[in-house]
Scaffold this motif. Sequence first.
Motif, mmCIF file in Angstrom:
data_model
loop_
_atom_site.group_PDB
_atom_site.id
_atom_site.type_symbol
_atom_site.label_atom_id
_atom_site.label_comp_id
_atom_site.label_asym_id
_atom_site.label_seq_id
_atom_site.Cartn_x
_atom_site.Cartn_y
_atom_site.Cartn_z
ATOM 1 N N ARG A 1 3.710 -29.154 41.177
ATOM 2 C CA ARG A 1 4.296 -27.947 41.746
ATOM 3 C C ARG A 1 3.787 -26.778 40.933
ATOM 4 N N VAL B 1 6.744 -23.452 42.843
ATOM 5 C CA VAL B 1 6.172 -23.361 44.186
ATOM 6 C C VAL B 1 5.880 -24.774 44.688
ATOM 7 N N ASP C 1 13.635 -28.862 39.949
ATOM 8 C CA ASP C 1 13.170 -27.474 39.901
ATOM 9 C C ASP C 1 13.677 -26.778 38.637
ATOM 10 N N THR C 2 14.939 -27.066 38.276
ATOM 11 C CA THR C 2 15.499 -26.431 37.079
ATOM 12 C C THR C 2 14.738 -26.872 35.839
ATOM 13 N N MET C 3 14.413 -28.194 35.760
ATOM 14 C CA MET C 3 13.593 -28.668 34.627
ATOM 15 C C MET C 3 12.243 -27.965 34.629
ATOM 16 N N GLN C 4 11.659 -27.817 35.830
ATOM 17 C CA GLN C 4 10.311 -27.240 35.894
ATOM 18 C C GLN C 4 10.301 -25.730 35.638
ATOM 19 N N LEU C 5 11.471 -25.086 35.781
ATOM 20 C CA LEU C 5 11.556 -23.676 35.380
ATOM 21 C C LEU C 5 11.130 -23.533 33.919
ATOM 22 N N VAL C 6 11.585 -24.511 33.107
ATOM 23 C CA VAL C 6 11.259 -24.461 31.686
ATOM 24 C C VAL C 6 9.774 -24.737 31.480
ATOM 25 N N ARG C 7 9.255 -25.727 32.236
ATOM 26 C CA ARG C 7 7.826 -25.986 32.134
ATOM 27 C C ARG C 7 7.046 -24.730 32.530
ATOM 28 N N MET D 1 16.032 -40.299 41.423
ATOM 29 C CA MET D 1 17.103 -40.142 40.431
ATOM 30 C C MET D 1 17.656 -38.727 40.387
ATOM 31 N N PHE D 2 16.780 -37.743 40.616
ATOM 32 C CA PHE D 2 17.190 -36.340 40.495
ATOM 33 C C PHE D 2 17.053 -35.627 41.841
ATOM 34 N N MET E 1 10.974 -40.214 39.952
ATOM 35 C CA MET E 1 11.903 -39.145 39.547
ATOM 36 C C MET E 1 12.773 -38.645 40.707
ATOM 37 N N TYR F 1 6.618 -35.087 36.255
ATOM 38 C CA TYR F 1 7.084 -34.561 37.531
ATOM 39 C C TYR F 1 6.204 -35.037 38.675
ATOM 40 N N LEU G 1 17.513 -30.632 29.009
ATOM 41 C CA LEU G 1 18.052 -29.280 29.128
ATOM 42 C C LEU G 1 19.527 -29.254 28.770
ATOM 43 N N GLU H 1 16.232 -32.269 44.204
ATOM 44 C CA GLU H 1 15.154 -31.297 44.130
ATOM 45 C C GLU H 1 15.550 -30.115 43.237
ATOM 46 N N GLU H 2 16.835 -29.699 43.323
ATOM 47 C CA GLU H 2 17.318 -28.586 42.495
ATOM 48 C C GLU H 2 17.257 -28.954 41.009
ATOM 49 N N ASP H 3 17.647 -30.194 40.685
ATOM 50 C CA ASP H 3 17.603 -30.624 39.288
ATOM 51 C C ASP H 3 16.168 -30.572 38.761
#
Lengths: 490, 490
Positions: free
Chosen positions: B467, A476, B442-448, B435-436, B432, B463, A197, B438-440
């Motif tokens: 989720r 979610v 989640d931000t990646m998964q927004l795109v997914r 290394m990352f 994962m 991931y 990203l 939860e916010e990081d």
Amino acid sequence: MTQQTSQAMDDLLTDLRAALPPHTLVTDPTERDTYACDGLAAYRVRPGLVVLVDTAEQVAATVRACARHHVPFVARGSGTGLSGGALPHADGVLVVTSRLRTLHEVRPQDQRAVADPGVINLQVSKAANPHGYYFAPDPSSQQICSIGGNVAENSGGAHCLKYGFTAGHVLSLEVVTPDGEQVTLGTEAPDAPGYDLLGAFVGSEGTLGIATRATLRLTRMPEDVRTCLAGFASTDEAGSATSAIIAAGVVPAAIEIMDALAIEAAEKAVSCGYPEGAGAVLVIELDGPEVEVAHELERVRQLCDEHGCSEFRAATDAAERAEIWKGRKSAFAAVGRISPDYIVQDGVVPRTSLPDVLREMGRISRERGVRVANVFHAGDGNLHPLVLFDASQNGATERAEEVSGMILDLCIEHGGSITGEHGVGADKARYMPRMFSEEDLDTMQLVRCAFDPAHLANPGKIYPTPRMCGERPRVVHAADEPVVAGAEVF
Amino acid sequence: MTQQTSQAMDDLLTDLRAALPPHTLVTDPTERDTYACDGLAAYRVRPGLVVLVDTAEQVAATVRACARHHVPFVARGSGTGLSGGALPHADGVLVVTSRLRTLHEVRPQDQRAVADPGVINLQVSKAANPHGYYFAPDPSSQQICSIGGNVAENSGGAHCLKYGFTAGHVLSLEVVTPDGEQVTLGTEAPDAPGYDLLGAFVGSEGTLGIATRATLRLTRMPEDVRTCLAGFASTDEAGSATSAIIAAGVVPAAIEIMDALAIEAAEKAVSCGYPEGAGAVLVIELDGPEVEVAHELERVRQLCDEHGCSEFRAATDAAERAEIWKGRKSAFAAVGRISPDYIVQDGVVPRTSLPDVLREMGRISRERGVRVANVFHAGDGNLHPLVLFDASQNGATERAEEVSGMILDLCIEHGGSITGEHGVGADKARYMPRMFSEEDLDTMQLVRCAFDPAHLANPGKIYPTPRMCGERPRVVHAADEPVVAGAEVF
């Protein structure tokens, strides 16, 4: 300002007064006017409110308040952009990051620097130079432009031919997303796991959030640098010489081209002493280990000769190098000596199409009676035509704008693009549909919708005519399940 | 397979039989079994259906049918991946792209090639070589792995130290998104306008869609290549020499390291004749103009000497070069000579942490009584520890897996990452969250979620723990409005 937006701004101000120190909030209309435009002064909008943030947390607090009250926000660094990317919103907040100017770390052993978004581009190199390193992206505004702006616009410069754009020199970013969350994009490790990203954020022109800290890659200073100047009868020969140099496997740090009109302007302004009567010059810079540079210099000289070079000079010291660059670097401003007004256009074509595109541009210029001076990064086909006009003459502005648009069409026709390094911003959103299909643009905007469903982050930029988003996708958190659904050991 | 998924698969098959030629559909269970795993054979899942596509349109038709019937799909190229990225879904479709193997164009003048996803990596270089060019990413599987897989995994290789990962060599992609739409990501122009979704797609491990055509960047073949071999007493000295070489501003095409155990295995397998009694060797390859390479070779020899090199050999011809590489290239397979079973781990650390991390790894290995052989890309800190074990011994597999996981923790602790080039896939999703934040994630998964709200594209990969997504954001085409809302000319 409508009644409704005025109420939202009042509510926002109440929140911000509670959350931020008073000196960060600029409400006075005259003071706000000083932020009305960026480097593209043709567009001017007085921002509804200006926030001069001191910390990343203040950026997050401001953005969260904007989200709460549905008020748009625009980020601004030094305001040197040329596509109106930092053009304010009349009913929105301008978040000015130039006070965030701490250079936190310079780690030459890892080739890394960590900088706030308001740190000036050149400041990074100055801090790294004593250790033998520098920050490679070098937009011509590098003495005043900021890292945050470089990130937003994916800035290039004369030397990005060899060293690439800003995207290649940013390892990770701390970012405030449009809902006010603080996240980290990217890692310092190569090929970071998960989605890249960072790559989408760099160059997103403030539409995906605001960067509050950047980890940058430093580049080793070359052992040797040689700059040379080659004169040609026309841009045709100069363009062919450029292609021949690249095709020979030489990758100069920079190859810049100037045509007759640009040379004339530069001579008038700074008496740079370029070859007399030349229809075009190339400024070629080679860098690397001394033996390699010496070898490549001979190869470049030979290739220029083979392509009709009338005069070839290689600087032998720093003073001579500066002398060669002087004409090139002054060229944009110098154009003021030969024309009262001009548009700086920015487009790209495949390098091999350069001679064709330059000939076509000459034809358009003659047919429309509008002079076009060319000064640009020849090595990567990044054109910067200067469309000259006199705004006091009837219809001249419109004719210049028309020619400027025709040049972009020419770039697209030849497989190029509507911007090489200045960005789309407010200025070129209307050209996006000429280059991308509706499906392509929708796919890009899916990401915008995912990050910013309410369209509050720099609205009106990049994408033509506002498109609204439906529901924002939410992540979610479900109960834990096995990682590989249905896996069985055979 | 549940009643419900079985019905969905039946309905899907009915649709696909109407849309695709019969030879593309593989339903026989025994035939499907042959696709049960990729290069990470520890995980095996028989796919619900295999589709051997002949065209991009068939990919789109298959994906559209999957979306319609809510059936997951997984793309597979040559199936050489080492993280289980192409592990099938038991109730899903495996879309095999290896029949899409047309190399459409090789355009040396523009340094471009246009390839189908099933084109073999090395085939691109073979076609470009007569023109003096090659495709730089060189995973060790390059004789069989495909461009589509390289794109999905952002593949690296020994030479990505100098030339970078696949992401740096892909200019644009034609892609089928998870809703079956065919779009183009990226353009051939530098700094393309709009979001760089190409960067997000490359390395997304099949979770954002399926690439059906790639425009690739070709790299000029170097004028000269010199390979050398340096023997050291231990990995400490070899690691320090590596740091010193990079710090001196030399960027070799490759710097590979092998420790005593890896050397022992290689000697047993291919008698490569590496320096006797060496605790570590470096294989260093330099490329570029002849004069530069000669200069750098002397610098490298000197730096190796200064860091305790016991023996230094530089190949003088292609045969000697191949001889030096033989030991390195055979090392993974050769480990079978000294251990019945082994895990190939993949992690990254900052190059300057290499000596520390190698010492720590040695300590873990001794404490747990598990042998670890090291063969890896030292130049960019990309470790490939081989964790040796004998599965027939009680608890040995578990101990090896534990050590393997501890090595990843070590990488994270030192500011590195859980994968250097093999990807996250099915295997490392569980790491994962180490290394990352939860916010990081989640931000990646927004795109997914934006691309694939129903989680049909390669679910369970990258991931940790599935989720779910809320509503997918839609781009709503509103009536035209002025580009710059609220703009006024002052």
